[in-house]
Design an enzyme around this catalytic site. Structure first.
Site, short mmCIF file in Angstrom:
data_model
loop_
_atom_site.label_atom_id
_atom_site.label_comp_id
_atom_site.label_asym_id
_atom_site.label_seq_id
_atom_site.Cartn_x
_atom_site.Cartn_y
_atom_site.Cartn_z
NE ARG A 1 -6.72 -10.83 0.99
CZ ARG A 1 -6.73 -9.71 1.67
NH1 ARG A 1 -7.69 -9.48 2.52
NH2 ARG A 1 -5.80 -8.82 1.51
NE ARG B 1 -4.45 0.57 7.85
CZ ARG B 1 -4.32 -0.63 7.28
NH1 ARG B 1 -3.14 -1.23 7.25
NH2 ARG B 1 -5.36 -1.25 6.79
NE ARG C 1 -10.48 -4.93 6.12
CZ ARG C 1 -9.57 -4.02 6.49
NH1 ARG C 1 -9.92 -3.00 7.26
NH2 ARG C 1 -8.33 -4.13 6.10
#
Ligand code: ADP
Length: 211
Positions: free
Chosen positions: A83, A117, A161
């Site tokens: 990442r 979610r 994020r």
């Protein structure tokens, strides 16, 4: 690769049905450490709840351990790693990367999806109020236990994020294009994993055999 909530996990599951890879999800491994309250888990959690990346040294050490236990003939599907450029540099000294699949999903789709979610934390079962809601509101279908939201799926953390993805991770696409001649890089656009996956599969078929 793909922004948080962009469907990396869903696409990975589909890939694993068709191809023989060992699935390594750094997010899943870290969450297991957090759940088991290991030393690594305690360090990782302090970053994860804020929507920040866990320090490179921590995840790279984790990968080295996986490499040590890897069977020779096995191919890995790395889900959520690397990442950062630093992780990619370190990774190149551990494994060669044959293919990079990047999922390019509109941010609004991601924000809507993540806030819908919910998970059953003990089993990892995932529900979405959009497309696979629990049979009873806020209860796990199998155990009837309450569902929770991942701390990092809360709205204020999602935007952090996404920023970290844009700044730290997205530049990896150019990094691999420019610095890793043997890596095939392909970007897939769309909003639905079911629609994107057939294209991912066709691409992988050029490089790997199905099961
Ligand atoms: P998502 O892609 O939806 O963020 P993941 O399950 O892949 O979900 O990762 C969850 C969190 O775990 C990340 O927000 C980050 O804090 C941490 N994490 C996972 N993989 C890495 C990595 N390679 N480097 C640093 N942090 C990571």
């Amino acid at each position: 690769m793909g922004a948080p909530g962009g469907g990396k996990g869903t696409i990975s599951k589909k890939i694993l049905k068709d191809f023989k890879f060992n699935h390594i999800s750094t997010g899943d491994i870290l969450r297991k450490h957090v759940q088991d309250k290991t030393e690594l888990g305690l360090i990782a959690n302090s970053y994860m709840v804020k929507g920040a990346l866990v320090p490179d040294t921590v995840v790279i050490d984790m990968l080295r351990l996986i490499h040590k236990n890897k069977k020779n003939d096995e191919s890995l599907l790395l889900d959520g790693f690397p990442r950062t450029i630093e992780q990619a540099k370190q990774l190149s000294t551990i494994f060669p990367i044959d293919c990079l699949i990047s999922l390019d999903i509109p941010h609004q789709t991601i924000i809507d999806r993540l806030s819908n979610r919910w998970i059953h934390a003990p089993s990892g079962r995932i529900y979405s109020y959009d497309y696979n809601p629990p049979k009873i509101h806020n209860k796990d279908d199998i155990t009837g236990e309450p569902l929770s939201q991942r701390d990092d799926d809360k709205p204020e953390t999602i935007s952090k994020r996404l920023v970290s993805y844009e700044q730290m991770t997205k530049p990896l696409i150019e990094y691999y294009r420019n610095h890793s001649k043997n890596t095939h890089v392909e970007v897939f656009q769309g909003t639905e994993s079911d629609v994107i996956y057939p294209n991912v599969k066709n691409y992988l078929l050029k490089h790997f055999k199905t099961k």
